[in-house]
Design a protein around this motif. Structure first.
Motif, mmCIF file in Angstrom:
data_model
loop_
_atom_site.group_PDB
_atom_site.id
_atom_site.type_symbol
_atom_site.label_atom_id
_atom_site.label_comp_id
_atom_site.label_asym_id
_atom_site.label_seq_id
_atom_site.Cartn_x
_atom_site.Cartn_y
_atom_site.Cartn_z
ATOM 1 N N CYS A 53 10.410 40.353 -61.427
ATOM 2 C CA CYS A 53 9.380 40.216 -60.390
ATOM 3 C C CYS A 53 9.472 38.871 -59.663
ATOM 4 N N ALA A 54 9.512 37.781 -60.408
ATOM 5 C CA ALA A 54 9.477 36.455 -59.786
ATOM 6 C C ALA A 54 10.818 36.039 -59.187
ATOM 7 N N VAL A 55 11.866 36.072 -59.986
ATOM 8 C CA VAL A 55 13.169 35.576 -59.538
ATOM 9 C C VAL A 55 13.677 36.282 -58.283
ATOM 10 N N PRO A 56 13.572 37.614 -58.169
ATOM 11 C CA PRO A 56 14.090 38.267 -56.958
ATOM 12 C C PRO A 56 13.451 37.804 -55.657
ATOM 13 N N ILE A 57 12.218 37.288 -55.712
ATOM 14 C CA ILE A 57 11.554 36.831 -54.488
ATOM 15 C C ILE A 57 11.495 35.309 -54.417
#
Length: 333
Positions: free
Chosen positions: A95-99
């Motif tokens: 969730c966090a790393v991709p954005i």
């Protein structure tokens, strides 16, 4: 420091009424993450196969990129899994790393926001304090979002500023030289995870190249992130706290709930993010239970005390209601 006012569940609910809202599901969180990525994948496939759908797909993917941020937020509250390890793994890596965010950096920041919601110590106060603003100012902000200017500032300028501040500080203080609190906020959710973000996107680009559709990475992943995602993120921020009278003193008015239609849930507010007043009342309740919590509060006559907007257009009208002459000294342009 004055903490935000609170209300205990026992003041409104019997133990039997409250019990369903305390339960954590082992499968709901992982399914939500899988759903978000499935929608993104289907939108990308649709855009590749039917190119004239690309504008629509850009909006869908951008909204689900916001969905990833919302699910990271869910993980910050431990809501994606009963297992802390699985919760943090899903919340960070999927969730966090991709954005371009970091769950580890976001969690303490966000919990501070809950502790001091709408107080002087609230790190998110800068997102709501300037409102209402003039229609022209709001229009400029949305144009900056949709033209990629906000993305460039957050993903390029601020990480560079953070790197420069770190290298110039004898103690390695990455916030040195960042006098604007907005810089601190945006570097927390983007600058501290630049390398993982770049690595994830390099792998994603390699996958698109291997599939023979390299251009789709730019048109159906990067373009939504640079345009629609910043805009709907701004709309989310405005709707949650801006222009709510009594928000610093009344726990029922710490945030706004916005009634979202089907199209608004698809293109602006995924995963029940619109039920923000309920979330601030009882922040450990899972997001997918917030509609039921809203109904329980309505049955008890509590929603009459809360700030509930009929839709996002109504919120924008309220947030852009200040005459231009009155905004020049207060707005963050």
């Amino acid at each position: 420091m004055s903490a935000a006012p609170r209300i205990a569940p026992s003041a409104l609910f019997t133990p039997q009424e409250w019990a369903p809202f305390q339960m954590r599901s082992a499968w709901a969180g992982p399914l939500l993450v899988a759903h978000c990525w499935a929608v993104i994948a289907l939108a990308v496939i649709a855009g590749v196969l039917i190119p004239w759908l690309i504008p629509l797909c850009v909006m869908i993917v951008g909204t689900r990129q916001l969905g990833l941020a919302i699910l990271m937020h869910e993980a910050a509250h431990g809501g994606l899994s009963k297992s802390n390890r699985l919760n943090d793994c899903l919340g960070h890596w999927l969730c966090a790393v991709p954005i371009g965010a970091s769950l580890k950096a976001y969690r303490p920041y966000h919990l501070t926001h809950h502790r001091f919601a709408q107080q002087a110590e609230d790190p998110d106060l800068m997102l709501s304090a300037p409102f209402p603003i003039s229609p022209a100012s709001l229009r400029r902000k949305l144009i900056r979002d949709l033209t990629g200017q906000t993305f460039f500032k957050q993903r390029v300028l601020l990480p560079l500023a953070q790197a420069h501040a770190r290298s110039s500080s004898p103690r390695g203080d990455s916030t040195k030289g960042m006098s604007d609190s907005a810089h601190d906020y945006e570097s927390i959710v983007t600058g501290r995870s630049v390398l993982p973000f770049l690595a994830f996107n390099a792998v994603l680009l390699a996958g698109f190249i291997a599939a023979g559709v390299w251009w789709a990475f730019f048109a159906l992943w990067l373009l939504p992130m640079a345009t629609w995602f910043p805009m709907v993120t701004r709309l989310r921020n405005i709707a949650e706290h801006a222009c709510v009278e009594g928000s610093s003193a009344d726990p029922f008015r710490a945030a706004r709930t916005t009634k979202a239609s089907l199209w608004e849930r698809a293109f602006i507010a995924p995963y029940w993010v619109n039920f923000h007043a309920e979330h601030h009342l009882f922040m450990w309740v899972n997001s997918y239970k917030l509609p039921a919590l809203h109904e329980k509060l309505r049955e008890k006559g509590v929603t009459a005390r809360m700030e509930v907007a009929p839709g996002y257009i109504a919120v924008l009208r309220e947030a852009s209601g200040k005459p231009a002459s009155a905004t020049r000294l207060t707005e963050v342009s």
